[in-house]
Design a protein around this motif. Sequence first.
Motif, mmCIF file in Angstrom:
data_model
loop_
_atom_site.group_PDB
_atom_site.id
_atom_site.type_symbol
_atom_site.label_atom_id
_atom_site.label_comp_id
_atom_site.label_asym_id
_atom_site.label_seq_id
_atom_site.Cartn_x
_atom_site.Cartn_y
_atom_site.Cartn_z
ATOM 1 N N PRO A 73 0.801 -1.230 0.000
ATOM 2 C CA PRO A 73 0.000 0.000 0.000
ATOM 3 C C PRO A 73 0.838 1.286 0.000
ATOM 4 C CG PRO A 73 -0.988 -1.586 1.468
ATOM 5 C CD PRO A 73 0.354 -2.163 1.055
ATOM 6 N N ASP A 74 2.140 1.219 0.355
ATOM 7 C CA ASP A 74 2.990 2.411 0.283
ATOM 8 C C ASP A 74 3.156 2.903 -1.161
ATOM 9 O OD1 ASP A 74 3.468 2.606 2.993
ATOM 10 O OD2 ASP A 74 5.401 1.561 2.913
ATOM 11 N N PHE A 75 3.010 1.984 -2.114
ATOM 12 C CA PHE A 75 3.204 2.344 -3.523
ATOM 13 C C PHE A 75 2.011 1.882 -4.368
ATOM 14 C CE2 PHE A 75 7.531 2.574 -1.895
ATOM 15 C CZ PHE A 75 7.986 3.751 -2.468
ATOM 16 N N PHE A 76 2.158 0.763 -5.092
ATOM 17 C CA PHE A 76 1.138 0.342 -6.054
ATOM 18 C C PHE A 76 -0.098 -0.301 -5.438
ATOM 19 C CE2 PHE A 76 4.941 0.387 -8.793
ATOM 20 C CZ PHE A 76 4.492 1.279 -9.741
ATOM 21 N N GLN A 80 -5.349 -4.122 -4.073
ATOM 22 C CA GLN A 80 -6.523 -3.310 -4.377
ATOM 23 C C GLN A 80 -6.538 -2.821 -5.824
ATOM 24 O OE1 GLN A 80 -7.225 -0.070 -1.655
ATOM 25 N NE2 GLN A 80 -9.080 0.574 -2.697
ATOM 26 N N PHE A 81 -5.348 -2.574 -6.393
ATOM 27 C CA PHE A 81 -5.225 -2.032 -7.757
ATOM 28 C C PHE A 81 -4.243 -2.900 -8.552
ATOM 29 C CE2 PHE A 81 -5.952 1.540 -4.829
ATOM 30 C CZ PHE A 81 -7.197 1.961 -5.294
ATOM 31 N N PRO A 82 -4.693 -4.044 -9.038
ATOM 32 C CA PRO A 82 -3.770 -4.997 -9.669
ATOM 33 C C PRO A 82 -3.222 -4.563 -11.021
ATOM 34 C CG PRO A 82 -6.034 -5.788 -9.819
ATOM 35 C CD PRO A 82 -6.056 -4.558 -8.956
ATOM 36 N N HIS A 83 -3.819 -3.554 -11.664
ATOM 37 C CA HIS A 83 -3.381 -3.180 -13.002
ATOM 38 C C HIS A 83 -3.032 -1.699 -13.120
ATOM 39 C CE1 HIS A 83 -5.913 -6.799 -13.758
ATOM 40 N NE2 HIS A 83 -4.790 -7.132 -14.358
ATOM 41 N N ILE A 84 -2.061 -1.424 -13.963
ATOM 42 C CA ILE A 84 -1.756 -0.081 -14.440
ATOM 43 C C ILE A 84 -2.269 -0.069 -15.873
ATOM 44 C CG2 ILE A 84 0.084 1.533 -15.046
ATOM 45 C CD1 ILE A 84 1.785 0.073 -12.859
ATOM 46 N N VAL A 85 -3.075 0.934 -16.222
ATOM 47 C CA VAL A 85 -3.690 0.954 -17.556
ATOM 48 C C VAL A 85 -3.404 2.285 -18.235
ATOM 49 C CG1 VAL A 85 -5.859 0.810 -18.849
ATOM 50 C CG2 VAL A 85 -5.523 -0.614 -16.810
ATOM 51 N N PHE A 86 -2.991 2.209 -19.507
ATOM 52 C CA PHE A 86 -2.821 3.379 -20.364
ATOM 53 C C PHE A 86 -3.795 3.247 -21.517
ATOM 54 C CE2 PHE A 86 -1.221 5.380 -24.188
ATOM 55 C CZ PHE A 86 -0.876 6.648 -23.754
ATOM 56 N N LYS A 87 -4.617 4.271 -21.741
ATOM 57 C CA LYS A 87 -5.575 4.269 -22.850
ATOM 58 C C LYS A 87 -5.357 5.526 -23.687
ATOM 59 C CE LYS A 87 -10.446 3.637 -23.980
ATOM 60 N NZ LYS A 87 -10.167 2.832 -25.127
ATOM 61 N N ALA A 108 -2.766 2.900 -9.248
ATOM 62 C CA ALA A 108 -3.218 2.866 -7.854
ATOM 63 C C ALA A 108 -4.496 3.684 -7.641
ATOM 64 C CB ALA A 108 -2.110 3.329 -6.915
ATOM 65 N N GLY A 109 -5.418 3.604 -8.595
ATOM 66 C CA GLY A 109 -6.706 4.254 -8.447
ATOM 67 C C GLY A 109 -6.755 5.715 -8.848
ATOM 68 N N VAL A 110 -5.651 6.264 -9.345
ATOM 69 C CA VAL A 110 -5.604 7.658 -9.782
ATOM 70 C C VAL A 110 -5.366 7.674 -11.287
ATOM 71 C CG1 VAL A 110 -4.385 9.860 -9.590
ATOM 72 C CG2 VAL A 110 -4.692 8.421 -7.560
ATOM 73 N N THR A 111 -6.160 8.474 -12.012
ATOM 74 C CA THR A 111 -6.024 8.572 -13.467
ATOM 75 C C THR A 111 -5.600 9.987 -13.839
ATOM 76 O OG1 THR A 111 -7.716 6.881 -13.794
ATOM 77 C CG2 THR A 111 -7.226 8.303 -15.674
ATOM 78 N N LYS A 112 -4.556 10.082 -14.658
ATOM 79 C CA LYS A 112 -4.027 11.364 -15.138
ATOM 80 C C LYS A 112 -3.705 11.220 -16.619
ATOM 81 C CE LYS A 112 -3.331 13.467 -11.068
ATOM 82 N NZ LYS A 112 -3.941 14.710 -10.706
ATOM 83 N N ILE A 141 6.706 10.651 -15.621
ATOM 84 C CA ILE A 141 5.555 10.958 -14.779
ATOM 85 C C ILE A 141 6.052 11.313 -13.377
ATOM 86 C CG2 ILE A 141 3.956 9.479 -16.050
ATOM 87 C CD1 ILE A 141 4.138 7.484 -13.684
ATOM 88 N N ASN A 142 5.238 12.053 -12.663
ATOM 89 C CA ASN A 142 5.521 12.405 -11.282
ATOM 90 C C ASN A 142 4.751 11.416 -10.405
ATOM 91 O OD1 ASN A 142 5.267 13.526 -8.665
ATOM 92 N ND2 ASN A 142 5.723 15.556 -9.481
ATOM 93 N N ARG A 143 5.450 10.542 -9.714
ATOM 94 C CA ARG A 143 4.796 9.465 -8.968
ATOM 95 C C ARG A 143 3.873 9.986 -7.870
ATOM 96 N NH1 ARG A 143 7.263 7.728 -4.114
ATOM 97 N NH2 ARG A 143 9.096 8.939 -3.608
ATOM 98 N N SER A 144 4.208 11.112 -7.254
ATOM 99 C CA SER A 144 3.367 11.627 -6.166
ATOM 100 C C SER A 144 2.005 12.083 -6.689
ATOM 101 C CB SER A 144 4.070 12.742 -5.393
ATOM 102 O OG SER A 144 4.327 13.840 -6.214
ATOM 103 N N GLU A 145 1.896 12.447 -7.986
ATOM 104 C CA GLU A 145 0.608 12.815 -8.557
ATOM 105 C C GLU A 145 -0.352 11.620 -8.601
ATOM 106 O OE1 GLU A 145 1.255 14.558 -12.385
ATOM 107 O OE2 GLU A 145 2.084 16.399 -11.536
ATOM 108 N N PHE A 146 0.191 10.420 -8.491
ATOM 109 C CA PHE A 146 -0.615 9.200 -8.484
ATOM 110 C C PHE A 146 -0.753 8.619 -7.073
ATOM 111 C CE2 PHE A 146 0.877 9.699 -12.769
ATOM 112 C CZ PHE A 146 -0.237 9.381 -13.530
#
Length: 177
Positions: A73-76, A80-87, A108-112, A141-146
């Motif tokens: 949970p500290d990162f990915f 709870q969030f098994p996938h990273i998705v780019f569309k 991790a549940g955040v979309t940018k 990418i800026n990881r803290s934005e996610f």
Amino acid sequence: MAATTWNLDKSHSGITFSVRHMMITNVRGSFNDFEAAVSADQDNLSALEATITIDAASINTKDEGRDGHLKSPDFFNVEQFPHIVFKKTALESAGGDDYKLTGDVSIAGVTKSITLNTEISGPAKDPWGNTKFGVVADGVINRSEFGLSWNAALETGGLLVGDAIKIHIELEFAQGN
């Protein structure tokens, strides 16, 4: 010409990243399990449809302890969030084989929205008569934005993990049936 389905050739593809570590070097890693779905008309690439789905638990930095922490949970938070998705949302020519590929990335549940400098090569026939094309994309990418904001202060000042994540994607596709 109608859009064609293109199948990912995993043996000639990879997704890697690097991040500053202790402000002195970079840690490199990869995701070993991912899929890409692409439908494109080579005469109208701006209309292509593309989605990349990464298994976040397939992260590999060559250090099991670090990989376990990245999955936590500290990162990915892979449970709870098994996938990273780019569309893909847009593709603009930058001249020749170069493009600006923009898409929504969910981590991790955040979309940018992000834009990647992209080179699209091909299509070309391989020695066995298969039609292929390649994509090389780079960005930051800026990881803290996610919400991936865990860090530790260093005794000498600065932080253990940098915010900027450099992404490098190389994908090869074969024309579908």
